[in-house]
Design an enzyme around this catalytic site. Structure first.
Site, mmCIF file in Angstrom:
data_model
loop_
_atom_site.group_PDB
_atom_site.id
_atom_site.type_symbol
_atom_site.label_atom_id
_atom_site.label_comp_id
_atom_site.label_asym_id
_atom_site.label_seq_id
_atom_site.Cartn_x
_atom_site.Cartn_y
_atom_site.Cartn_z
ATOM 1 N N GLY A 40 15.296 -18.027 -56.212
ATOM 2 C CA GLY A 40 15.669 -16.733 -56.783
ATOM 3 C C GLY A 40 14.601 -16.256 -57.746
ATOM 4 N N LEU A 43 15.936 -12.054 -63.072
ATOM 5 C CA LEU A 43 15.559 -12.300 -64.470
ATOM 6 C C LEU A 43 15.484 -13.786 -64.773
ATOM 7 C CD1 LEU A 43 17.546 -9.532 -66.354
ATOM 8 C CD2 LEU A 43 15.096 -9.649 -65.918
ATOM 9 N N ALA A 44 16.494 -14.546 -64.340
ATOM 10 C CA ALA A 44 16.497 -15.976 -64.651
ATOM 11 C C ALA A 44 15.398 -16.701 -63.881
ATOM 12 C CB ALA A 44 17.862 -16.576 -64.325
ATOM 13 N N GLY A 45 15.297 -16.444 -62.598
ATOM 14 C CA GLY A 45 14.338 -17.171 -61.765
ATOM 15 C C GLY A 45 12.897 -16.847 -62.106
ATOM 16 N N ARG A 331 36.861 -2.509 -70.023
ATOM 17 C CA ARG A 331 36.702 -2.462 -68.573
ATOM 18 C C ARG A 331 37.910 -2.978 -67.809
ATOM 19 N NH1 ARG A 331 30.415 -4.504 -67.679
ATOM 20 N NH2 ARG A 331 29.474 -2.615 -68.521
ATOM 21 N N HIS A 402 31.790 -5.992 -59.753
ATOM 22 C CA HIS A 402 30.499 -5.748 -60.377
ATOM 23 C C HIS A 402 29.745 -7.031 -60.744
ATOM 24 C CE1 HIS A 402 27.454 -3.748 -62.658
ATOM 25 N NE2 HIS A 402 27.847 -4.225 -63.805
ATOM 26 N N GLU A 426 23.467 -15.625 -63.716
ATOM 27 C CA GLU A 426 24.813 -15.356 -63.208
ATOM 28 C C GLU A 426 25.328 -16.495 -62.331
ATOM 29 O OE1 GLU A 426 25.139 -11.618 -61.095
ATOM 30 O OE2 GLU A 426 27.293 -11.818 -60.795
ATOM 31 N N ARG A 436 32.712 -10.583 -69.161
ATOM 32 C CA ARG A 436 31.389 -10.391 -69.752
ATOM 33 C C ARG A 436 31.320 -9.044 -70.447
ATOM 34 N NH1 ARG A 436 27.104 -7.678 -68.415
ATOM 35 N NH2 ARG A 436 27.741 -7.199 -66.294
ATOM 36 N N LEU A 442 21.770 -9.363 -68.807
ATOM 37 C CA LEU A 442 20.309 -9.427 -68.883
ATOM 38 C C LEU A 442 19.901 -10.436 -69.942
ATOM 39 C CD1 LEU A 442 19.551 -5.597 -68.712
ATOM 40 C CD2 LEU A 442 19.777 -7.228 -66.865
#
Lengths: 638, 262
Positions: A40, A43-45, A331, A402, A426, A436, A442
């Protein structure tokens, strides 16, 4: 099996510092001998791959898209939280920590959340240094805005494209390391399976999506940064390619899957317009600052044009039910209220699954120009998709899947119960509990990749002799054979139905029985139907084309096969959790006023499911959650 | 909602082999569907007849990932201004229309299959300098470096590029100047990007040439086709930055090769 989360001892605010002090180091010369596989490139990967390469590790990074830059982190709009307190409005690491634990409805692990809040400030520094064009004030300082679930202004943003800009920052760091030779990038390469040797994650099997070649890669550790499983519902705000395969395959090799029933439904999305619909588009929550949500009071009015329905015949249900929060109710609550109105037969638009978000009053009070300045790009996007102008008539919106808070269970080092298998972003379960907060996804992806894993991977690696396992090991051969056999099965199957038709059917079922509101009977029905559908999929799916070339249908077949298995665990977890918390709402467990009723006495734990070979009988392992700093309390938004 | 009856002329090709247009009838297409959903419907029908569906790239379907492409009636991403193919909707077409659907065409974007092309050349250009060399963990406080709002906003204008390649597909020379100038421009404009400005500019432009993209002859088809409305003034800036960098390189005041994190 007892779960050890390896939370460092000592006071909450000192745990991360202490852990960094106590963690073993690997000298620079030896780092080069270790290979880390990163699956992946979101952002994390991307942040993990770039940072580990900077440290000297050899990194291989894989993504199924044609470029690392296209991972779905790119679609995040709103912003990223950080406890910078640039606004001098009383923010602090502790306050961000507190808001996140409370926002998650007390189902997250405190120590992880505190660390997240601590490193949040470093993320902003890092991104600015990379050239991420955050919004600024005239004096040149960074601008902030407010987001849900917080009373301070701590959200940093780049227009409505914060996710895109942060991802491009991480992608640029990744490019820097690819150019330096530290990272080998594999675009259009999908992970099909994980390889374990003596219980340790030591490699992956991939398929090259251009040539079809199925290959083995060995490494000293594996990082899964593969996002969430929202596409089990078929329709969601996720990208079409988002899938559960990597985490699910890891689960089947022994990794525990935690809290899959914690799914987030976003209240303001463009509704489904027909059975050809392929995805749902989010409209920023900020619209609810000026828009008023309503449905007709009378069912017979639903077919009328909204302008033909007089004020007295409209039900502004959020304002009616939640007078103090009104249209800005959180939400989960807003989503459920929309569903109730539609279930009551008062929904609007095709299929009766929609509610109005009306700007007429705001346009009258300010002007069309002012509203256009605030939300012009969103109104344009709405018009592009629906062909309707929200300046002239109310928007129609409906909740959509989502984000998924559940994921593979990890300890404080982000390592799953399978040694060597680390899970970031995630894809893991750790930081958001049952719900969340906005602008926190992010933050978590980058915290895990830039700042946590570079420290916490070393304690595992020092116990391993680098390069000791190669793809010559029999386990690799076996995994390769399994993957090849699955591909062959799909291609040789003489079925009649397309992959998408199965995916749609599964999605509708899961959305209906395990969506915004769940109950025991409905979940039991789903649990009966899912294995039947899975069997039908196996027997009757038709996959055209060949295995040794670009074949999108074959890619989808593999992903849907895993969703078919995963859906059962999702519903089992939802049925077992006899309480309502955050995104998990069980109709049987609510207060008389409809609020979610948590059961701290019996369910204050993370449910970490263990695969047993029988999808209907996984073993439940519990990690009890203890709250030292933030005291358990009922959330109320009245 | 009404239904459209369409005649499609779709490019079919396997990698390394000649391609051709295939006539596909597409009756009863809901006008609310997106262009890609129309393709989904067409593919579903092909599959039900036991035929191979049309391969095309797509992912987020909300206009931000840059994965979708397609030349629609000769225009990248189709006729709608500032709109990616995934956000183009069928109500923009009329029943009875013939729609020509082709891949993005450029020497540097070889066809993988049908409408899918290989755009990895863009990644290699960015690897040749499209970054700021900064290690994780090294930076100072974010507010220690004030950046005027006008500069930050301009950098954001350039950074909005989604890397889809429409600019290349729109250009008769298949030039990548709009893409390269936007990425280099964002970083060259910001103070963080200044120290490596020359290396970046030379590195990215030379890699662009190496990939086989054509020269820019200032016709600005790229700007018209760009779904994110990136301005051609970034090309002007890149030309200026390149001239200065080449001059300094000629006088021995800059390093020859960009790239690398050493």
């Amino acid at each position: 099996m007892p779960l050890d989360s390896h939370i460092p001892s000592g006071p909450m605010a000192m745990k991360w510092s202490k852990h960094k002090q106590d963690s073993k180091l690997i000298n620079p010369k030896n780092k080069r001998k270790y290979t880390v596989l990163v699956v992946g490139s979101g952002l994390a990967g991307a942040s993990a791959a770039a940072t580990l390469s900077e440290l000297g590790y050899k990194v291989k990074c894989f993504c199924f898209q044609d470029s690392a830059r296209r991972a779905h982190s790119i679609a995040a709009q709103g912003g990223i939280n950080a406890a910078k307190n640039y606004q001098n409005d009383g923010d602090s690491v502790h306050r961000l920590f507190y808001d996140t634990v409370k926002g998650g409805d007390f189902r997250a692990r405190e120590a992880n959340v505190h660390r997240l809040a601590e490193v949040s400030v470093n993320i902003i520094d890092q991104c600015v240094a990379q050239g991420v064009p955050f919004a600024r004030e005239y004096g040149g300082m960074l601008a902030n805005r407010s987001f849900g679930g917080a009373q301070v202004s701590r959200t940093f943003y780049a227009r409505g494209q914060t996710g895109q800009q942060l991802l491009l920052g991480a992608y640029s760091a990744l490019n820097k390391e690819i150019a330096a030779g530290g990272v080998q990038m594999y675009p259009r390469t999908e992970m099909l399976d994980i390889v374990t040797v003596d219980g340790h994650a030591k490699g992956i099997i991939t398929r090259n999506l251009v040539t079809g070649k199925i290959e083995a890669h060995a490494g000293d550790a594996v990082l899964l940064c593969t996002g969430g499983y929202g596409n089990v519902f078929y329709l969601s705000t996720n990208a079409m390619g988002c899938n559960v395969t990597a985490t699910w395959r890891a689960h089947k090799k022994g990794a525990f899957f935690a809290n899959p029933c914690y799914t987030q439904i976003h209240p303001t999305c463009i509704p489904v317009s027909g059975d050809y619909q392929s995805k749902l588009t989010l409209m920023s929550e900020s619209l609810r600052n000026d828009g008023r949500v309503w449905v007709p009071k009378k069912k017979e009015d639903c077919g009328k044009a909204p302008s033909q329905i007089p004020e007295a015949d409209r039900d502004y249900y959020l304002e009616r039910k939640y007078p103090s929060f009104g249209n800005l109710a959180p939400r989960d609550i807003s989503s459920r209220a929309a569903k109730e109105a539609c279930d009551d037969g008062r929904g609007v638009g095709p299929g009766g699954r929609g509610v109005y978000l009306d700007f007429a009053e705001a346009i009258g009070q300010f002007s069309q120009k002012t509203i256009a300045e605030r939300y012009g790009n969103l109104f344009d996007m709405y018009e592009r998709i629906t062909g309707e102008s929200a300046y002239k008539q109310p928007m129609r919106i409906y909740p959509a899947v989502h984000y998924t808070m559940g994921g593979l269970w990890v300890d404080y080092n982000l390592m799953s119960n399978l040694p060597g298998l680390h899970v970031l972003g995630e894809a893991n379960f750790s930081d958001h509990g049952a719900n969340r907060l906005g602008a926190s996804a992010l933050m978590q992806g980058l915290a895990d990749g830039y700042f946590v894993i570079p420290t916490t991977i070393a304690p595992y690696l020092v116990t391993q002799k680098p390069g000791s396992i190669t793809t010559e090991h029999p386990e690799f051969k076996k995994a390769l054979e399994d993957c090849t056999a699955q591909t062959k099965h799909f291609l040789n199957n003489k079925g009649k139905r397309s992959v998408d038709s199965f995916h749609r059917e599964l999605g509708l079922l899961v959305w209906d029985k395990c969506g915004m509101a769940r109950d025991h009977a409905g979940l039991s029905e789903a649990l009966k139907r899912i294995p039947e559908l899975r069997e039908e999929f196996k027997q009757n799916v038709f996959v055209p084309g060949s295995g040794d070339a670009c074949n999108p249908e074959l890619e989808k077949a593999g992903r849907v096969a895993d969703f078919m298995e995963f859906a059962e665990l999702l519903c089992l977890d939802a049925r077992h959790r006899e309480e309502s918390c955050g995104g998990h709402f069980r109709s049987e467990h609510q207060y008389p006023d409809g609020e979610a009723k948590r059961d701290d006495e019996n369910f204050c734990y993370a449910a970490a499911w263990e695969y047993t070979g029988d999808f209907s009988k996984p073993t439940l392992n519990k990690e009890p959650l203890t709250f030292e700093e933030v005291h358990l309390a009922v959330r109320s938004y009245k | 909602m009404s239904q459209l009856n369409l005649h499609l002329k779709v490019w079919r090709q396997n990698a390394g082999q000649p391609g051709h247009f295939q006539d596909i009838e597409a009756p009863d297409i809901p006008d609310h569907a997106s262009f890609l959903e129309m393709m989904d419907i067409v593919n579903e029908r092909l599959i039900s007849k036991g035929q191979e569906p049309v391969a095309f790239d797509h992912d987020c379907r909300e206009g931000i990932c840059g994965m979708c492409s397609m030349q629609i009636n000769g225009v990248p991403h189709g006729p709608e201004k500032a709109t990616t193919t995934c956000q183009l909707h069928m109500r923009k077409f009329r029943t009875g229309d013939t729609i020509w659907i082709e891949p993005f065409r450029a020497k540097a974007f070889p066809v993988v299959k049908d409408l899918v092309v290989d755009r990895y050349a863009f990644d290699r250009i960015q690897q040749a300098g499209g970054f700021v060399t900064v290690r994780t963990g090294a930076p100072q406080d974010a507010n220690a470096l004030p950046i005027g709002k006008e500069v930050a906003d301009a950098a954001m204008d350039a950074a909005a590029c989604i890397g889809c390649g429409a600019c290349v597909a729109a250009c008769k020379n298949a030039s990548a100047m709009l893409f390269v100038s936007a990425k280099a421009g964002q970083l060259n404009l910001l103070p963080q990007g200044k120290p490596e400005k020359d290396r970046r500019t030379l590195g990215m432009v030379r890699q662009m040439d190496k990939e086989g993209f054509g020269n820019c002859t200032n016709q600005y088809e790229c700007e018209a086709a760009c779904p994110k409305e990136i301005s051609v003034r970034w090309i002007t800036k890149l030309n200026r930055d390149y001239a200065m960098a080449a001059l300094r390189e000629g006088t021995g005041n800059t390093r020859k090769e960009a790239g690398g994190g050493d």
